[in-house]
Structures are given as C-alpha cells and as structure tokens.
Design a protein around this motif. Sequence first.
Motif, PDB file in Angstrom:
ATOM      1  N   THR A   1       6.572 -26.355 -43.392  1.00  0.00           N
ATOM      2  CA  THR A   1       5.988 -27.751 -43.048  1.00  0.00           C
ATOM      3  C   THR A   1       4.749 -27.432 -42.827  1.00  0.00           C
ATOM      4  OG1 THR A   1       6.592 -30.038 -42.014  1.00  0.00           O
ATOM      5  CG2 THR A   1       6.803 -27.503 -41.076  1.00  0.00           C
ATOM      6  N   HIS A   2       3.841 -28.915 -42.531  1.00  0.00           N
ATOM      7  CA  HIS A   2       2.568 -27.919 -42.241  1.00  0.00           C
ATOM      8  C   HIS A   2       1.866 -29.418 -41.578  1.00  0.00           C
ATOM      9  CE1 HIS A   2      -1.783 -26.440 -44.041  1.00  0.00           C
ATOM     10  NE2 HIS A   2      -2.030 -27.759 -43.460  1.00  0.00           N
ATOM     11  N   TYR A   3       1.414 -29.148 -40.064  1.00  0.00           N
ATOM     12  CA  TYR A   3       1.572 -30.222 -39.021  1.00  0.00           C
ATOM     13  C   TYR A   3       1.075 -29.451 -37.655  1.00  0.00           C
ATOM     14  CZ  TYR A   3       3.910 -33.587 -41.517  1.00  0.00           C
ATOM     15  OH  TYR A   3       3.975 -34.568 -42.590  1.00  0.00           O
TER      16      TYR A   3
ATOM     17  N   ALA B   1      -0.040 -18.915 -45.796  1.00  0.00           N
ATOM     18  CA  ALA B   1      -0.429 -20.510 -45.925  1.00  0.00           C
ATOM     19  C   ALA B   1      -2.143 -20.573 -45.685  1.00  0.00           C
ATOM     20  CB  ALA B   1       0.203 -21.519 -44.559  1.00  0.00           C
ATOM     21  N   ASP B   2      -2.449 -21.740 -45.747  1.00  0.00           N
ATOM     22  CA  ASP B   2      -4.311 -22.537 -45.409  1.00  0.00           C
ATOM     23  C   ASP B   2      -5.050 -21.038 -46.547  1.00  0.00           C
ATOM     24  OD1 ASP B   2      -4.191 -23.869 -43.431  1.00  0.00           O
ATOM     25  OD2 ASP B   2      -2.244 -22.803 -42.713  1.00  0.00           O
ATOM     26  N   LEU B   3      -4.674 -21.340 -47.852  1.00  0.00           N
ATOM     27  CA  LEU B   3      -5.270 -20.428 -48.394  1.00  0.00           C
ATOM     28  C   LEU B   3      -6.459 -20.921 -48.420  1.00  0.00           C
ATOM     29  CD1 LEU B   3      -2.491 -19.484 -51.304  1.00  0.00           C
ATOM     30  CD2 LEU B   3      -3.321 -18.238 -49.052  1.00  0.00           C
ATOM     31  N   HIS B   4      -6.821 -22.571 -48.646  1.00  0.00           N
ATOM     32  CA  HIS B   4      -8.225 -23.016 -49.507  1.00  0.00           C
ATOM     33  C   HIS B   4      -9.215 -22.402 -49.750  1.00  0.00           C
ATOM     34  CE1 HIS B   4      -7.781 -25.144 -45.280  1.00  0.00           C
ATOM     35  NE2 HIS B   4      -7.214 -24.382 -44.978  1.00  0.00           N
ATOM     36  N   ILE B   5      -8.531 -22.374 -51.294  1.00  0.00           N
ATOM     37  CA  ILE B   5      -9.043 -21.854 -52.235  1.00  0.00           C
ATOM     38  C   ILE B   5      -9.848 -22.870 -53.096  1.00  0.00           C
ATOM     39  CG2 ILE B   5      -8.822 -21.084 -54.891  1.00  0.00           C
ATOM     40  CD1 ILE B   5      -5.583 -20.199 -53.866  1.00  0.00           C
TER      41      ILE B   5
ATOM     42  N   ASN C   1      -2.951 -30.996 -45.717  1.00  0.00           N
ATOM     43  CA  ASN C   1      -3.503 -31.697 -45.270  1.00  0.00           C
ATOM     44  C   ASN C   1      -4.891 -31.860 -45.938  1.00  0.00           C
ATOM     45  OD1 ASN C   1      -4.237 -29.755 -43.135  1.00  0.00           O
ATOM     46  ND2 ASN C   1      -5.923 -31.149 -42.217  1.00  0.00           N
ATOM     47  N   HIS C   2      -5.586 -30.797 -46.593  1.00  0.00           N
ATOM     48  CA  HIS C   2      -6.575 -30.672 -47.631  1.00  0.00           C
ATOM     49  C   HIS C   2      -5.985 -30.607 -49.125  1.00  0.00           C
ATOM     50  CE1 HIS C   2      -9.411 -29.355 -44.751  1.00  0.00           C
ATOM     51  NE2 HIS C   2      -8.501 -28.978 -43.954  1.00  0.00           N
ATOM     52  N   ASP C   3      -5.211 -30.884 -49.434  1.00  0.00           N
ATOM     53  CA  ASP C   3      -4.411 -31.010 -51.022  1.00  0.00           C
ATOM     54  C   ASP C   3      -4.054 -32.437 -51.236  1.00  0.00           C
ATOM     55  OD1 ASP C   3      -4.323 -27.915 -50.683  1.00  0.00           O
ATOM     56  OD2 ASP C   3      -2.653 -27.711 -49.716  1.00  0.00           O
TER      57      ASP C   3
ATOM     58  N   GLY D   1       1.377 -25.218 -47.294  1.00  0.00           N
ATOM     59  CA  GLY D   1      -0.060 -26.534 -47.557  1.00  0.00           C
ATOM     60  C   GLY D   1      -1.223 -25.422 -47.233  1.00  0.00           C
ATOM     61  N   ASP D   2      -2.249 -26.541 -47.347  1.00  0.00           N
ATOM     62  CA  ASP D   2      -3.923 -26.402 -47.717  1.00  0.00           C
ATOM     63  C   ASP D   2      -4.111 -25.097 -48.834  1.00  0.00           C
ATOM     64  OD1 ASP D   2      -4.439 -28.228 -46.636  1.00  0.00           O
ATOM     65  OD2 ASP D   2      -5.390 -26.935 -44.680  1.00  0.00           O
ATOM     66  N   ILE D   3      -3.414 -25.341 -50.138  1.00  0.00           N
ATOM     67  CA  ILE D   3      -3.679 -24.805 -50.728  1.00  0.00           C
ATOM     68  C   ILE D   3      -4.647 -23.842 -51.277  1.00  0.00           C
ATOM     69  CG2 ILE D   3      -2.528 -23.856 -53.118  1.00  0.00           C
ATOM     70  CD1 ILE D   3       0.179 -24.440 -51.162  1.00  0.00           C
TER      71      ILE D   3
ATOM     72  N   GLY E   1       1.810 -24.170 -41.739  1.00  0.00           N
ATOM     73  CA  GLY E   1       0.369 -24.015 -42.292  1.00  0.00           C
ATOM     74  C   GLY E   1       0.303 -25.059 -41.373  1.00  0.00           C
ATOM     75  N   HIS E   2      -1.831 -24.824 -41.674  1.00  0.00           N
ATOM     76  CA  HIS E   2      -2.371 -25.707 -40.416  1.00  0.00           C
ATOM     77  C   HIS E   2      -2.772 -25.349 -39.915  1.00  0.00           C
ATOM     78  CE1 HIS E   2      -4.090 -29.504 -39.686  1.00  0.00           C
ATOM     79  NE2 HIS E   2      -3.884 -29.951 -38.873  1.00  0.00           N
ATOM     80  N   ILE E   3      -3.092 -24.307 -38.922  1.00  0.00           N
ATOM     81  CA  ILE E   3      -3.690 -23.743 -37.625  1.00  0.00           C
ATOM     82  C   ILE E   3      -3.475 -22.224 -38.105  1.00  0.00           C
ATOM     83  CG2 ILE E   3      -3.080 -23.282 -35.270  1.00  0.00           C
ATOM     84  CD1 ILE E   3      -3.968 -25.997 -35.747  1.00  0.00           C
ATOM     85  N   HIS E   4      -5.026 -22.084 -38.031  1.00  0.00           N
ATOM     86  CA  HIS E   4      -5.765 -20.410 -39.512  1.00  0.00           C
ATOM     87  C   HIS E   4      -5.212 -19.179 -38.182  1.00  0.00           C
ATOM     88  CE1 HIS E   4      -7.891 -23.572 -41.742  1.00  0.00           C
ATOM     89  NE2 HIS E   4      -6.701 -23.597 -42.346  1.00  0.00           N
ATOM     90  N   ARG E   5      -4.953 -19.352 -37.349  1.00  0.00           N
ATOM     91  CA  ARG E   5      -4.966 -18.437 -35.966  1.00  0.00           C
ATOM     92  C   ARG E   5      -3.256 -17.629 -36.758  1.00  0.00           C
ATOM     93  NH1 ARG E   5      -2.978 -17.118 -31.764  1.00  0.00           N
ATOM     94  NH2 ARG E   5      -3.047 -14.836 -30.394  1.00  0.00           N
TER      95      ARG E   5
HETATM   96 MN   LIG Z   1      -5.804 -25.533 -43.478  1.00  0.00          MN
END
Ligand SMILES: [Mn+2]
Length: 382
Positions: A172-174, A7-11, A83-85, A47-49, A214-218
């Motif tokens: 999901t992503h929350y 999750a959270d690739l943030h490409i 939420n970033h997408d 999420g947060d592709i 997805g959503h939290i980075h740790r």
């Molecule tokens: Mn994220």
Amino acid sequence: MKFIHTADLHIGKFVNEFSMLKDQEYILNQMIDIIEEEQADGLIIAGDIYDRSIPPAEAVSVLDNFLSRLVDKGIRIFMISGNHDSPERIGFAKSIVEEKGLYIAGTYDGNARSITLQDKYGNLNIHLLPFVKPAVVKYYLQEDKIEDYHHSVEAMIKKFDIVENERNILLTHYFITSGATIPEISDSESVISVGGVDNVDASVFEGYDYVALGHIHRPQIIGGSHIRYAGSPIKYSFSEVHHKKSVTVIELKEKGKVDIRTRELTPIHNMRKIKGNLKELMSEDIIKEADVNDYIQATLTDADEIMDPIGTLRSVYPNTMQVIIEKNIKNNENVVAFEKIKNRSTIDIYEEFYQSVTGQEFDEKRYEVMKEIIEEASGEEV
Ligand SMILES: [Mn+2]
C-alpha cells in the motif's frame, strides 16, 4: 518465498531541472542484478511508479523495458499506483499482463485485489491496495463513517478477509503513523499535510506478515519491523543527501517466520552539498575530495558579488544543481532612517550599506573603486 520490495521510482522525474531518467535506468538495472543474485521469486513496487499522472514517452519505455526483462526471467511483479500515478494508466491492460505474472492494482472499484501463491510452506496471499482517496472508498463501500484516510484504509483492508493461519503480504501507499510516531519525511514526497487528516495508523495492518509501503522516500520501518517503507531508489532532493538508498529483501518461510534485510543501491551520481567561498570550492583540495560529477548544491560564502557563479562552478562540477548565496547579513537595527542620511555623501551611505550587509570593513581599495563609479555616474567629484 523471496521478494524484493521497492517503491517511489518516480520514473521521468526532474530534480532541479535535471532529468533523472538515465540515473533511473541505471538503478533499475542494478535492481535486476540484485533480483538475480538473490534468486528472488518476485518484485514488489509499492506505488509512485511514475512521477506524474501523464508520464513522458521516454519514462514509459524505461518502465516497459524494466518490466519486460523481469517477466522474461520468470519474475513475478506486484505493483500498485501511488498518489503520483494515474490509476487508469497504471492499470492499463492489467488482465492481459497477469497471464505473464505482472499483477497491477491501479484503480479501486470496491473489490479487494488478492493473489495467492504457493510453496512448500503453504499459501501466501498478496493483497494489493493502491492509493485511493477517502471519497472514492466511501462511494464504492457505501460506509458513512469513512471521512478520513485511516477509516478508508481500515474499511478496504476489511474486504480482504485475512486468513490468519496463512502468510499475508500487503502492498500500500499512504502516510503511516504509529500512535504519536510519524515517519521521517524529505523534501521530495509532496506530503501535503503532516500530523493531520492524511495519516493512517499502523494498527490497521494486524494480521499481515509484511506490509510493503510506498510514499515516504527514506527507507524506514513504522509501527513494527515488518511494516516498512522501501524508500525511493535514488535521492530526489538535497534533504536526502545522507540517506542510504536500498531495496528490501523479504524471505517468508513458515507462518510467523520472516527475514527482512536490505541491499544498498549505488547511484551513478551521488548528491552532495559543498560550502565555502568560490575560490575554496574551485581549489584542488576540495575538487579531489569526491566525484566532480556528483549532483552538487553549493553554498557560497563570498562577501563580494560574483559574476556567473553557477557557470564557474559548472566548469569544474558539471552537475551543479543549485547555488545558494549566503551573505553574512547583519540584523536590521543598523538600518538608518532617511532623515539621518539625506545630508550625507553617496559614498558614506554606501560604506554603511556595505558594512551592514557584509559585516566587513570597507577598505581603501573598495573605497577607490566605488569613488570612481560614483563619479562616473553622477559626473561630480566625490
Ligand atoms: Mn513518492
């Protein structure tokens, strides 16, 4: 059936003005290797592709290349928007690519998106629940009690009609909490409110064998070992220096039997903090301690003003991202009122200022240098 959860690739993300695209490409290739080694059936991206709703062209081509390679290998991919997408952009051409085994939930229109796979243990249902704001859910589901995230997610999950004797996975992503327990957050998630209206209690996930978050980075679990944040594949802030980034490997056998483990990811450049005076940080001993190409946050403890500290550090550590100047500033009780100083000499006042800022002695050498400067500036003898 076996899945890899990320999750959270943030490409396309920039960290302290450094583009992460090469790092991301590198880690995505590593992910493909892991998927092959594990002989996984599918990849889950929760999420947060992308990092922004309008991703740069280079970011789109990195994702395109990654997904195409997996699809060519026959790997199924399940992904949702975060939420970033931009839901519309993530969901572009979704019905066409589904034939290739790429299942995307970008926008939410009140219908639950569910895919059923089969293996020797029977049906396995994968539910895709993208990040949606409560107002949107309220509009589509026409339910008055939907005021916050918790109730909106609860209402959307109800639409899935969970078949209890079959295996069920949710993406999901929350911001998930479990009673009073909240996930451990970092500086890179843009979590706007903690402990308030944005949270969704894990109790809404009853009936799922695995919840891919997805959503939290740790990477971490919340509210049960089967409810898990995969975490971002690389570190996106200095608050994450001690994180161990990974992907999660989930193997589902007969109903009720789920094996969960992680596979660590190794970045091209690690993130690291160093601290000391400039001379120490530039010394051979410190330099050879680790890779000089790491992303560095340097805290400088020098008492004196330094010319171009970032340039100096970068001559040895080319990927210095941040320099923090830590002055040993003493408290303000020594600050002298104007009345007390107006009859004193400039150099006296400077001496006091120097001592109160640095906590150090204003020695002979410094006195001489300062004397010369004051004399030159004022044209008067000190
Ligand atoms: Mn994220």
